[in-house]
Design a protein around this motif. Structure first.
Motif, PDB file in Angstrom:
ATOM      1  N   LEU A 199       0.816  -1.213   0.000  1.00 13.63           N
ATOM      2  CA  LEU A 199       0.000   0.000   0.000  1.00 13.63           C
ATOM      3  C   LEU A 199       0.848   1.262   0.000  1.00 13.63           C
ATOM      4  CD1 LEU A 199      -2.691  -1.081   2.636  1.00 13.63           C
ATOM      5  CD2 LEU A 199      -2.925  -1.056   0.143  1.00 13.63           C
ATOM      6  N   GLN A 200       2.075   1.168   0.502  1.00 10.50           N
ATOM      7  CA  GLN A 200       2.937   2.351   0.536  1.00 10.50           C
ATOM      8  C   GLN A 200       3.297   2.828  -0.867  1.00 10.50           C
ATOM      9  OE1 GLN A 200       6.426   1.845   2.947  1.00 10.50           O
ATOM     10  NE2 GLN A 200       7.015   4.013   2.853  1.00 10.50           N
ATOM     11  N   ARG A 201       3.295   1.920  -1.836  1.00  7.03           N
ATOM     12  CA  ARG A 201       3.594   2.316  -3.211  1.00  7.03           C
ATOM     13  C   ARG A 201       2.524   3.252  -3.768  1.00  7.03           C
ATOM     14  NH1 ARG A 201       4.600  -3.685  -5.794  1.00  7.03           N
ATOM     15  NH2 ARG A 201       6.168  -4.443  -4.292  1.00  7.03           N
ATOM     16  N   TYR A 202       1.323   3.162  -3.214  1.00  4.98           N
ATOM     17  CA  TYR A 202       0.189   3.933  -3.737  1.00  4.98           C
ATOM     18  C   TYR A 202      -0.173   5.085  -2.804  1.00  4.98           C
ATOM     19  CZ  TYR A 202      -0.096  -0.371  -6.427  1.00  4.98           C
ATOM     20  OH  TYR A 202       0.206  -1.443  -7.239  1.00  4.98           O
ATOM     21  N   THR A 203       0.844   5.678  -2.187  1.00  6.57           N
ATOM     22  CA  THR A 203       0.599   6.769  -1.240  1.00  6.57           C
ATOM     23  C   THR A 203      -0.172   7.910  -1.888  1.00  6.57           C
ATOM     24  OG1 THR A 203       2.562   6.247   0.078  1.00  6.57           O
ATOM     25  CG2 THR A 203       1.710   8.499   0.204  1.00  6.57           C
ATOM     26  N   TYR A 204       0.338   8.412  -2.995  1.00  6.80           N
ATOM     27  CA  TYR A 204      -0.282   9.583  -3.625  1.00  6.80           C
ATOM     28  C   TYR A 204      -1.531   9.197  -4.412  1.00  6.80           C
ATOM     29  CZ  TYR A 204       3.805  12.096  -2.092  1.00  6.80           C
ATOM     30  OH  TYR A 204       4.779  12.659  -1.295  1.00  6.80           O
ATOM     31  N   VAL A 205      -1.597   7.953  -4.866  1.00  5.63           N
ATOM     32  CA  VAL A 205      -2.841   7.477  -5.476  1.00  5.63           C
ATOM     33  C   VAL A 205      -3.963   7.467  -4.439  1.00  5.63           C
ATOM     34  CG1 VAL A 205      -3.972   5.512  -6.575  1.00  5.63           C
ATOM     35  CG2 VAL A 205      -1.629   6.105  -7.204  1.00  5.63           C
ATOM     36  N   ALA A 206      -3.638   7.016  -3.220  1.00  6.93           N
ATOM     37  CA  ALA A 206      -4.633   7.023  -2.144  1.00  6.93           C
ATOM     38  C   ALA A 206      -5.071   8.444  -1.804  1.00  6.93           C
ATOM     39  CB  ALA A 206      -4.071   6.333  -0.901  1.00  6.93           C
ATOM     40  N   GLY A 207      -4.119   9.381  -1.803  1.00  6.49           N
ATOM     41  CA  GLY A 207      -4.470  10.773  -1.553  1.00  6.49           C
ATOM     42  C   GLY A 207      -5.391  11.329  -2.628  1.00  6.49           C
ATOM     43  N   PHE A 208      -5.117  10.988  -3.895  1.00  9.43           N
ATOM     44  CA  PHE A 208      -5.970  11.445  -4.987  1.00  9.43           C
ATOM     45  C   PHE A 208      -7.366  10.833  -4.884  1.00  9.43           C
ATOM     46  CE2 PHE A 208      -7.622  10.754  -9.317  1.00  9.43           C
ATOM     47  CZ  PHE A 208      -7.733  12.071  -9.742  1.00  9.43           C
ATOM     48  N   ILE A 209      -7.430   9.539  -4.563  1.00 10.14           N
ATOM     49  CA  ILE A 209      -8.732   8.875  -4.408  1.00 10.14           C
ATOM     50  C   ILE A 209      -9.534   9.524  -3.288  1.00 10.14           C
ATOM     51  CG2 ILE A 209      -9.830   6.715  -3.695  1.00 10.14           C
ATOM     52  CD1 ILE A 209      -7.593   5.232  -5.167  1.00 10.14           C
ATOM     53  N   LEU A 262      -7.306   8.291   3.219  1.00  4.18           N
ATOM     54  CA  LEU A 262      -6.508   9.329   3.884  1.00  4.18           C
ATOM     55  C   LEU A 262      -5.516   8.722   4.862  1.00  4.18           C
ATOM     56  CD1 LEU A 262      -9.095  12.178   4.586  1.00  4.18           C
ATOM     57  CD2 LEU A 262      -7.117  12.266   3.064  1.00  4.18           C
ATOM     58  N   ALA A 263      -5.924   7.673   5.579  1.00  7.15           N
ATOM     59  CA  ALA A 263      -5.001   7.024   6.519  1.00  7.15           C
ATOM     60  C   ALA A 263      -3.805   6.441   5.781  1.00  7.15           C
ATOM     61  CB  ALA A 263      -5.733   5.927   7.297  1.00  7.15           C
ATOM     62  N   ILE A 264      -4.037   5.831   4.612  1.00 13.02           N
ATOM     63  CA  ILE A 264      -2.935   5.291   3.813  1.00 13.02           C
ATOM     64  C   ILE A 264      -2.046   6.412   3.304  1.00 13.02           C
ATOM     65  CG2 ILE A 264      -2.375   4.004   1.714  1.00 13.02           C
ATOM     66  CD1 ILE A 264      -5.004   2.470   2.112  1.00 13.02           C
ATOM     67  N   PHE A 265      -2.671   7.490   2.824  1.00 10.16           N
ATOM     68  CA  PHE A 265      -1.895   8.633   2.309  1.00 10.16           C
ATOM     69  C   PHE A 265      -1.080   9.289   3.420  1.00 10.16           C
ATOM     70  CE2 PHE A 265      -1.887  13.311   1.813  1.00 10.16           C
ATOM     71  CZ  PHE A 265      -0.925  13.398   0.807  1.00 10.16           C
ATOM     72  N   PHE A 266      -1.713   9.543   4.561  1.00  4.54           N
ATOM     73  CA  PHE A 266      -0.988  10.172   5.667  1.00  4.54           C
ATOM     74  C   PHE A 266       0.189   9.316   6.113  1.00  4.54           C
ATOM     75  CE2 PHE A 266      -5.101  12.464   7.145  1.00  4.54           C
ATOM     76  CZ  PHE A 266      -4.904  13.433   6.184  1.00  4.54           C
ATOM     77  N   ALA A 267      -0.016   7.992   6.203  1.00  3.29           N
ATOM     78  CA  ALA A 267       1.065   7.106   6.643  1.00  3.29           C
ATOM     79  C   ALA A 267       2.238   7.155   5.674  1.00  3.29           C
ATOM     80  CB  ALA A 267       0.541   5.675   6.788  1.00  3.29           C
ATOM     81  N   GLY A 268       1.943   7.046   4.377  1.00  7.41           N
ATOM     82  CA  GLY A 268       3.019   7.083   3.390  1.00  7.41           C
ATOM     83  C   GLY A 268       3.706   8.431   3.332  1.00  7.41           C
ATOM     84  N   TYR A 269       2.943   9.514   3.396  1.00  9.15           N
ATOM     85  CA  TYR A 269       3.528  10.856   3.331  1.00  9.15           C
ATOM     86  C   TYR A 269       4.413  11.135   4.545  1.00  9.15           C
ATOM     87  CZ  TYR A 269       3.887  15.941   3.235  1.00  9.15           C
ATOM     88  OH  TYR A 269       4.367  17.226   3.237  1.00  9.15           O
ATOM     89  N   LEU A 270       3.947  10.768   5.732  1.00  7.81           N
ATOM     90  CA  LEU A 270       4.709  11.064   6.948  1.00  7.81           C
ATOM     91  C   LEU A 270       5.980  10.235   7.034  1.00  7.81           C
ATOM     92  CD1 LEU A 270       1.752  11.392   9.483  1.00  7.81           C
ATOM     93  CD2 LEU A 270       3.225  13.220   8.627  1.00  7.81           C
ATOM     94  N   VAL A 271       5.963   9.022   6.481  1.00  4.65           N
ATOM     95  CA  VAL A 271       7.195   8.232   6.447  1.00  4.65           C
ATOM     96  C   VAL A 271       8.236   8.919   5.581  1.00  4.65           C
ATOM     97  CG1 VAL A 271       8.180   6.077   5.567  1.00  4.65           C
ATOM     98  CG2 VAL A 271       6.125   6.006   6.969  1.00  4.65           C
ATOM     99  N   GLN A 272       7.807   9.495   4.455  1.00  2.00           N
ATOM    100  CA  GLN A 272       8.742  10.137   3.533  1.00  2.00           C
ATOM    101  C   GLN A 272       9.262  11.467   4.056  1.00  2.00           C
ATOM    102  OE1 GLN A 272       6.889  10.461  -0.329  1.00  2.00           O
ATOM    103  NE2 GLN A 272       6.207   8.331  -0.308  1.00  2.00           N
ATOM    104  N   HIS A 273       8.435  12.197   4.812  1.00  3.51           N
ATOM    105  CA  HIS A 273       8.801  13.558   5.213  1.00  3.51           C
ATOM    106  C   HIS A 273       8.946  13.710   6.721  1.00  3.51           C
ATOM    107  CE1 HIS A 273       6.884  13.953   1.227  1.00  3.51           C
ATOM    108  NE2 HIS A 273       7.737  14.957   1.049  1.00  3.51           N
ATOM    109  N   ARG A 274       9.108  12.610   7.425  1.00  2.57           N
ATOM    110  CA  ARG A 274       9.179  12.672   8.881  1.00  2.57           C
ATOM    111  C   ARG A 274      10.385  13.472   9.362  1.00  2.57           C
ATOM    112  NH1 ARG A 274       9.777   7.095  11.864  1.00  2.57           N
ATOM    113  NH2 ARG A 274      11.643   7.155  10.548  1.00  2.57           N
TER     114      ARG A 274
END
Length: 448
Positions: free
Chosen positions: A134-144, A185-197
């Motif tokens: 699911l982390q591969r689809y971080t921004y896809v999840a945000g768009f959805i 949003l939970a998937i997007f937030f998790a992926g985004y925060l891992v990248q920009h923590r």
């Protein structure tokens, strides 16, 4: 240094889950029978048969997990099953009081939606074999999530219900896309925060003993805050706005361990809510109903505090041990099977029954947190905590609203309240947490 696979005891967890599932199905069947004996003084086997059909589906999910998620948490599925079953029993109780039957009865539709939700949960388990995908689809999840949030604003399909524009309708089919958006949003937030923590963890000046982040790093928080305020302004939904912002704030705190983010976030939301209460009539009305619910003018206004006060009277009528299933008058409260199902259950099960239900929620959320913090990858940790916190915050918002701890918002109680979109979303959360727990137990342990 070498990697050791965890010691696996075949089917031990699934056998424990099977025992708990049998117990949960017995409770659900007994609840429906008690409703019928209390309200009808007889037993109608038709709904009991439908309930047994749901039990078969739940056991089917259990069997599937033996093959594709054998090490998943054994408590999540039974807890979700008993909460869902108690919700169906109470919705059925209100249908009997209102004389609804067949497809017109909310309980019948709830059973159909439950069956669909369980099937979707099984498909989710089968498709998502590892949560890291699911982390591969971080921004896809945000768009959805963004698309789902905008759908109710479109002409022709967007529908306004009880003053909130959060539904879409196509023919006879209606759905609340925001319920699924919270998972995206939970998937997007998790992926985004891992990248920009790392950048978000940077600190600036120290004020009153607390180190606050740099001004340049406030961008993500301000964007989510603006999104939450937009939900209040354009969709007129205070509860969903609070849910989205609270979800991001908690995941941000878990990712950075900075209390300053929480303080800034709470200040921003409080300021936004105050401005909304002063400038938006429906938010101002919610505040008045909360602060002065028992005033005769507020009670008799349209919309006023009639629903809230009736719910409080229902809780008072139930007392400590309740009137008994089928013996109360929960139908006197508007929307007793959805927004105010907690007061309906409180009237007939009493304070003890409500505490038992809250204990089930506490177990569900605590297992979700445990799954998140047990993981070795940051994405899984944030996702597990985020999914569990969605349920925790929804319960707090709903229970706080009907008991006048906070203003009434209109969110649904997870698993209990009538509503197909909420059921589908919550069962997907169950499936994702089960997949997370199975992945956590199967991951190699590093031993030196």
């Amino acid at each position: 240094m070498k990697l050791l696979k965890p010691l696996r005891i075949p089917q031990k967890l699934r056998n424990r889950e099977l025992f708990l599932l049998v117990f949960a199905c017995v409770i659900n069947t007994a609840a429906i029978v008690l409703v019928q004996l209390g309200a009808l003084r007889s037993i109608d086997t038709s709904l009991v048969t439908l309930g047994i059909g749901l039990s078969v589906l739940v056991f089917g999910m259990h069997i599937v997990m033996r093959y594709i998620a054998p090490d998943a948490d054994p408590f999540l599925l039974p807890v979700a099953t008993v909460l869902n079953g108690l919700g169906v029993a109470m919705i059925y109780r209100i249908d009997l009081a209102e004389g609804d039957s067949g497809w017109d009865a909310a309980s019948t539709r709830q059973i159909v939606w439950t069956a669909l939700a369980i099937v979707i949960a099984i498909i989710t388990l089968a498709v998502v074999r590892n949560h890291r995908v699911l982390q591969r689809y971080t921004y896809v999840a945000g768009f959805i999530a963004l698309v789902l949030l905008l759908l109710p604003m479109l002409p022709f399909i967007g529908t306004e219900v009880s003053g909130a524009r959060v539904w879409i309708s196509v023919g006879a089919f209606s759905f609340q896309p925001g319920e699924v958006a919270k998972i995206a949003l939970a998937i997007f937030f998790a992926g985004y925060l891992v990248q920009h923590r790392d950048s978000l963890s940077m600190v600036g000046k120290k004020v009153l003993g607390v180190r606050f982040p740099r001004l340049r790093d406030l961008g993500p928080l301000l964007v989510v805050w603006a999104l939450s305020m937009s939900v209040i302004i354009f969709q007129r939904d205070l509860g969903t706005s609070l849910l989205y912002f609270g979800l991001f704030l908690v995941m941000l705190y878990v990712a950075t361990a900075r209390l300053s983010w929480v303080l800034i976030g709470l200040g921003l939301f409080a300021a936004g809510a105050y401005i909304a209460a002063q400038s938006l009539s429906y938010v101002h009305g919610r505040m008045i109903n909360w602060l002065d619910a028992f005033h005769p003018e507020v009670f008799g206004a349209d919309p006023g505090s009639y629903q809230l006060v009736q719910g409080i009277f229902g809780l008072s009528h139930g007392g400590l041990i309740g009137t008994g299933l089928g013996e109360g008058d929960p139908d006197l409260v508007p929307l007793a099977n959805s927004d105010f199902i907690i007061t309906s259950l409180g009237e007939e099960l009493g304070l003890i029954g409500l505490f038992a239900i809250f204990g089930l929620y506490l177990l569900f959320v605590s297992r979700g947190f445990r799954i998140g913090f047990a993981g070795q990858d940051d994405f899984g940790k944030l996702l597990g905590v985020g999914l569990a916190f969605i349920v925790a915050l929804q319960v707090f918002i709903v229970v706080g609203g009907v008991t006048r701890v906070i203003p009434l918002t209109g969110l649904t109680t997870p698993f209990l309240a009538a509503g197909g979109s909420s059921l589908v979303a919550n069962w997907i959360i169950v499936a994702l947490l089960l997949r997370l727990s199975d992945s956590v137990r199967n991951q190699p342990r590093m031993v030196i």
